[in-house]
Design an enzyme around this catalytic site. Structure first.
Site, PDB file in Angstrom:
ATOM      1  N   HIS A 169       0.823  -1.231   0.000  1.00 52.89           N
ATOM      2  CA  HIS A 169       0.000   0.000   0.000  1.00 52.89           C
ATOM      3  C   HIS A 169       0.851   1.272   0.000  1.00 52.89           C
ATOM      4  CE1 HIS A 169      -3.590  -2.325   0.464  1.00 52.89           C
ATOM      5  NE2 HIS A 169      -3.220  -2.833   1.635  1.00 52.89           N
ATOM      6  N   ASP A 210      -2.458 -10.721  -2.399  1.00 54.47           N
ATOM      7  CA  ASP A 210      -3.060 -10.261  -1.145  1.00 54.47           C
ATOM      8  C   ASP A 210      -4.541  -9.929  -1.411  1.00 54.47           C
ATOM      9  OD1 ASP A 210      -2.067  -8.872   1.685  1.00 54.47           O
ATOM     10  OD2 ASP A 210      -3.782  -7.828   0.810  1.00 54.47           O
ATOM     11  N   ASP A 298      -4.492 -13.142   3.553  1.00 54.15           N
ATOM     12  CA  ASP A 298      -5.716 -12.613   4.160  1.00 54.15           C
ATOM     13  C   ASP A 298      -6.940 -12.939   3.310  1.00 54.15           C
ATOM     14  OD1 ASP A 298      -4.666 -10.901   2.271  1.00 54.15           O
ATOM     15  OD2 ASP A 298      -4.676  -9.118   3.542  1.00 54.15           O
TER      16      ASP A 298
HETATM   17  C1  OKP Z   1      -2.910  -4.386   4.628  1.00 54.05           C
HETATM   18  B1  OKP Z   1      -2.591  -5.565   3.712  1.00 54.05           B
HETATM   19  C2  OKP Z   1     -10.988  -2.119   6.597  1.00 54.05           C
HETATM   20  C3  OKP Z   1      -9.877  -1.626   7.487  1.00 54.05           C
HETATM   21  C4  OKP Z   1      -8.588  -1.663   6.762  1.00 54.05           C
HETATM   22  C5  OKP Z   1      -6.205  -1.485   6.882  1.00 54.05           C
HETATM   23  C6  OKP Z   1      -5.995  -2.757   6.143  1.00 54.05           C
HETATM   24  C7  OKP Z   1      -4.630  -2.861   5.579  1.00 54.05           C
HETATM   25  C8  OKP Z   1      -4.351  -4.170   4.902  1.00 54.05           C
HETATM   26  N1  OKP Z   1     -12.261  -2.158   7.243  1.00 54.05           N
HETATM   27  N2  OKP Z   1      -7.460  -1.415   7.568  1.00 54.05           N
HETATM   28  O1  OKP Z   1      -2.970  -5.401   2.391  1.00 54.05           O
HETATM   29  O2  OKP Z   1      -3.032  -6.821   4.211  1.00 54.05           O
HETATM   30 ZN    ZN Z   2      -4.161  -7.377   2.657  1.00 52.07          ZN
END
Ligand code: OKP
Ligand code: ZN
Length: 354
Positions: A169, A210, A298
């Protein structure tokens, strides 16, 4: 398969984050690393190695991806913030440089107050900077570049960079979504600089599996035809504003960005693998020197913040499909928050690839 890790990656350890308006334990925790390490040490096919002794000029490669002012922000943010009276726990923005608020782009970002800088360089609340965050971020990158330096480009083998914080990100000059430095993008530039055969940059493919769209990686290579970015991710989920199939790159980089947004809630092993086969066909056609995989698990059925339905055996199929590209592969750890299965799911992708 060789696995590179380093325990300094644990040094970034914020107590909380705000999730759906609630203060909860920080999901991207150091224990993620412990769980994955533990799962990999129980299987002799994994050969673990600490990146601690590696002396790679990290700054040189970071600056091939990120803006210099952003880098010095990350380095000094915590100190400046505390000097300015900010809370000692972490740097966290209270006002974002939203486009509706910006009369004009700040010309001298170095003159902004620590608070303003946080709102300029962060795009969300999931990247608190603590006293040792930058140290952990550099350790994470060192793991990835050490793995990249050991990748055998003559064979279709794999190597795994077990790192955190994740990176996909993080943009040219932005942190967000638990990410500070875009590890995989920096590794792509590092690998290109390892190949000095011609004046043209060697072709690299980044496959992002991801659950979330890698907005940072997409931004970094959006106009660059030498890096193909292919992502499978959930539609209408975090980071919300990027990752549609209409985003295909710009200028010389037109057609070297490919997004496969997939439906939340209903995407399981079969649907996922069918789409992954299409993604892999595009990579094969591009014919890169190697593949860099943004490895997030995830997508797992019981992940606490995600809504795909991939199963533990499903990850082995995913690894097999990636292996069918027949190229050397650098796997770089990204997300995955269901601690109990995290290690096994990662291990299965790597086993499938082998
Ligand atoms: C990082 B990676 C959504 C909340 C999101 C941040 C998520 C970051 C993910 N309700 N909070 O891509 O696994
Ligand atoms: Zn993620």
């Amino acid at each position: 398969m060789r696995v590179i890790y380093n325990l300094d990656c644990r040094l970034h350890d914020p107590p909380h984050e705000i999730l759906s308006g609630q203060l909860v334990d920080y999901l991207e925790s150091p224990s993620r690393l412990d769980y994955i390490l533990k799962a990999l040490t129980t299987d002799p096919i994994f050969e673990l190695s600490d990146a601690i002794e590696e002396s790679i000029d990290l700054n040189k490669y970071i600056l091939q991806v990120h803006d210099k002012d952003y880098l010095s922000y990350l380095e000094t943010a915590y100190e400046r913030w505390v000097e300015d009276g900010g809370d000692k726990s972490a740097v966290l923005p209270e006002t974002f440089a939203h486009h509706a608020l910006l009369a004009s782009k700040p010309t001298n970002p170095e003159n902004l107050s620590p608070c303003a800088k946080a709102g300029l360089y962060c795009f969300d609340l999931s990247c608190p900077i603590m006293s040792r965050t930058y140290e952990a971020t550099l350790a994470s990158l060192r793991v990835v570049l050490t793995a990249a330096s050991q990748l055998d480009l003559e064979k279709s083998n794999g190597i795994f960079a077990l790192c955190r914080p994740p990176g996909h990100h993080a943009g040219l000059s932005t942190c967000g979504g638990y990410c500070f430095l875009n590890n995989i993008s920096i590794a792509a530039r590092f690998l290109q600089s390892r190949i000095t055969s011609s004046e043209k940059r060697a072709r690299m493919a980044i496959l992002d599996i991801d659950y979330h769209h890698g907005n940072g990686t997409q931004q970094i290579f959006y106009d660059d035809p030498s890096v193909l970015y292919v992502s499978l991710h959930a539609e209408n989920d975090y980071p919300y504003f990027t990752g549609t199939a209409l985003e295909t790159g710009t200028g010389d980089g037109e057609k070297t960005t490919v997004n496969f947004p997939l439906p939340r809630r209903t995407t399981g092993d079969d649907e996922y693998c069918q789409t992954l086969e299409r993604a892999v066909a595009i990579i094969r056609e591009y014919d890169p020197v190697c593949v860099l995989v943004s490895l997030g698990v995830d997508t797992y059925m019981d992940d606490p913040i995600c809504e795909f339905k991939i199963t533990t055996p499903g990850y082995k199929r995913i690894g097999e499909i990636i292996g069918s590209i027949g190229k050397p592969a650098l796997f770089v750890m990204e997300g995955g928050y269901h601690l109990e299965t995290l290690g096994e799911n990662v291990a299965n992708v790597l086993r499938g690839f082998n």
